[in-house]
Structures are given as C-alpha cells and as structure tokens.
Design an enzyme around this catalytic site. Structure first.
Site, short mmCIF file in Angstrom:
data_model
loop_
_atom_site.label_atom_id
_atom_site.label_comp_id
_atom_site.label_asym_id
_atom_site.label_seq_id
_atom_site.Cartn_x
_atom_site.Cartn_y
_atom_site.Cartn_z
N ASP A 161 65.06 71.45 -9.42
CA ASP A 161 63.86 70.90 -8.81
C ASP A 161 62.89 72.06 -8.50
OD1 ASP A 161 62.95 68.11 -7.50
OD2 ASP A 161 62.46 69.68 -6.07
N TYR A 283 54.50 70.10 -2.83
CA TYR A 283 53.84 69.30 -3.86
C TYR A 283 52.34 69.59 -3.89
CZ TYR A 283 58.15 66.72 -4.52
OH TYR A 283 59.46 66.40 -4.81
N HIS A 337 70.49 64.61 -10.50
CA HIS A 337 69.47 65.57 -10.10
C HIS A 337 70.01 66.62 -9.13
CE1 HIS A 337 65.35 66.89 -9.53
NE2 HIS A 337 65.50 66.80 -8.22
#
Length: 359
Positions: A161, A283, A337
C-alpha cells in the site's frame, strides 16, 4: 537523536474509549443486505462488543513493550537485530489503514535480518508534521536518513500500500543504498502509464477489472484525497464509527479477515493516538504533491497474493516489468492486501529467499 520509547496509555484514555463504545448510537440497516451498502450491522455490533468487553489493551501493551522501540526526529520505529548480531538490514513499511503492528508477528521469522519497522508520519506514535506535501518522496528521504543514522549504508526495503509507494521511491532516489525491494502490492499512484494500443490482452483484462473495482469501491479514496479533514471529525470522535470505517477495509481487502483481537489492537492504536485524520492526509498529499514515475532499476521482488483487492486479480508480470526490474515473482494461493498480517510465514520465507539470493 535516537531515543528509547516505551508504550503506556493512561487509564482515563482507555476508560473514555470504553464509555464511548457503551454509548454507541446504532443506525438501522436494510434486512438481508449484508455488506452491499457498507459495513454490516451485525458484524460491527459483534466487533464492538468484543472491543468493549473482551479486548485488553494492556495485554497488547505488555507484549509490544517486549520489543525495542525508539524515536528519531518524530519517527517511531521498532528495531530488531538479527540473531547472529549483524544481519541483512531491511526497513518494512506498512500502509493504510495499517500500523507497525502489521509486522509484529513476522519479526521472529526474520532472524537473518536487522529489521527496522517505522510508523509512517501521522500513524500511531509518529506525529505528522503540520504541513502539506508529506508524500512518498518526503517519507522515503526520512527512511534513508534513519537507516544511515542506524549505521546502514546499504539495505533492503519492503512494503505494501503506501509502504509500497515509499519503498519504490526509496529505491528510485537512493539506488546506491537500496540493494533490493520486496513488495506485496502495487501502489496505485505508481502504476505504469501505457498507451492502450501497447497493452496485451492480459493487461487490458487486468485494468478493466481494476476500473470496475474503482467504480464501486474507491469512494474512500475520493474523499480522503480531497476532504480528509471533514470525515476526520466523526472518525476521531466515535470509536464505533472508526471501527465501521476501518473494519470495512479489513473485511473487503483481506482473503480472511484478521482476528478480532488484532483488529481491536489496530483500532485502539489509532484511537489512543488520534491519528485517523492525519493518516488519511496521505491520500491528499500524494494526490496534490505527486511524485514522478520512473523506471526502478533496483532488483525487485513481488509477492502476488490471491486477494489483492485494491488491485483486484493477479497483475500480469509484463505490466509491472514496465516499471520495475523484477528478479523474483511468487504467486500465492491465499492472502490479500494485508499479506504481512494474513500470511506472515509466506511473506517472511519469500522475502528471506529473495534477499539471500541477492547476496
């Protein structure tokens, strides 16, 4: 200056958390709809009940304090030396919504390594600097300086990630220092830019599946990359809301959702440090302060897990070879993930094989 660090959370902080959980106001849910519109009510009520009545942070605190924790220039990290006293140095970087806890179970399996596990800025015990632009490159530079401070002129790196993004830029910016990188996900901001006419059928199929996933699942990313502050107020104030928001990601992106005790430890770490809002700024910063995409010459390994939901389906090796110098490629039948949490033995063994072969 590197300083030792010990975890201890005041009783009143934990008492306040439990009181808030006990006074949760629950919304309704359409009967039989399951997870279609988001976190399932029954699942969340069960998790919150466990968090309130059975989970014991003090047990986790005691366990974590058996590890060697340090801080350096605002960065918290765990440092474990190899059993031999001097191993292969490696830095492991978690993603969102993870923490350094993601690698705790793997540490005993990495006896060949000197392992550094930092908390990303704005996660857990690493405060985020009060500024914009804390992107992959900013963090990668901090990691390089940290490893140099610890005495390592060359080292390996791994992540998933956001950790995959930081690891990639670390190799790109410091090829003289980074001997190899091991990734368990491809970070979406660093995917190849390829003309459609140059794609193979397999690559087109992979990207089509990803676009379908984006259309139905990437709402979290849209708001976190534009208005993280707005959503942060509610998540920082309601532990049940925090559990719903983060729990959906762990449920949806995992091949098998991690145990309740681990989920509650992760949730508690976000809660007691009040870092959900600062973590979401990753983000925003990586959207508005993007890094240049370039080919990574550093030897690269990919552990490809069956349920890498954020990039649904197995990425074709040819697609990633447009960006990375791939030396090692392993496809696993299980895991998702959060591979270091879901399949720590598989990740540790594959990572060890890759870095041993580099030597």
């Amino acid at each position: 200056m590197v300083e030792q660090f010990r975890i201890h959370i005041a009783d009143e902080v934990l008492d306040d958390l439990r009181a808030r959980l006990l006074h949760t106001r629950w919304p309704d849910q359409i009967p039989g709809i399951g997870w279609t519109q988001g976190t399932e009510l029954d699942w969340l009520q069960r998790l919150v009940s466990y968090w309130t009545h059975e989970f014991d942070w003090r047990i986790w605190e005691q366990r974590l304090n058996t590890l060697d924790h340090f801080t350096w220039e605002g960065i918290h990290f765990v440092y474990k030396r190899a059993a031999s006293g001097r191993g292969i140095p490696i830095i492991l970087t978690h993603g969102w919504p993870g923490t350094f806890l993601d690698y705790v179970d793997m540490l005993p399996m990495l006896d060949d390594f000197d392992v550094v596990v930092p908390s990303l800025p704005g996660y857990g015990f690493s405060p985020r600097p009060p500024q914009v632009g804390i992107n992959y490159r900013y963090v990668a530079e901090r990691w390089h300086r940290l490893m140099s401070k610890l005495g390592y002129s060359s080292f390996g790196a791994s992540g998933y990630d956001f950790g995959a993004g930081v690891t990639t830029i670390l190799a790109l910016d410091h090829p003289e220092s980074v001997t190899g990188i091991y990734l368990t996900t491809l970070e979406s901001d660093l995917t190849p830019i390829v003309d459609d006419a140059d794609l193979s059928d397999g690559e087109r199929s992979y990207l089509s599946v990803n676009r379908s996933w984006d259309a139905t699942e990437r709402g979290y990313s849209a708001i976190q990359s534009t208005k993280p502050q707005t959503i942060g107020y509610g998540l920082n104030d309601s532990p049940a809301g925090l559990a719903a928001y983060m729990g959906e990601k762990w449920h949806s992106w995992s091949d098998a959702t991690p145990p309740d005790d681990f989920l509650c430890a992760t949730l508690t770490l976000y809660w007691i440090t009040q870092t959900i809002t600062s973590s979401m700024r990753d983000y925003w910063d990586n959207r508005f302060y993007p890094v240049d995409r370039s080919y990574v010459n550093t030897p690269t390994a990919f552990g490809v897990f069956a349920h890498q939901t954020v990039s649904e389906g197995e990425p074709p090796r040819s697609y990633l070879e447009r960006v990375y110098n791939i030396h090692h490629w392993t496809v696993f039948p299980r895991g998702g993930h959060f591979a270091p949490v879901e399949e720590p033995v598989a990740v540790a063994e594959d990572m060890t094989t890759f870095f041993r072969n580099l030597r």
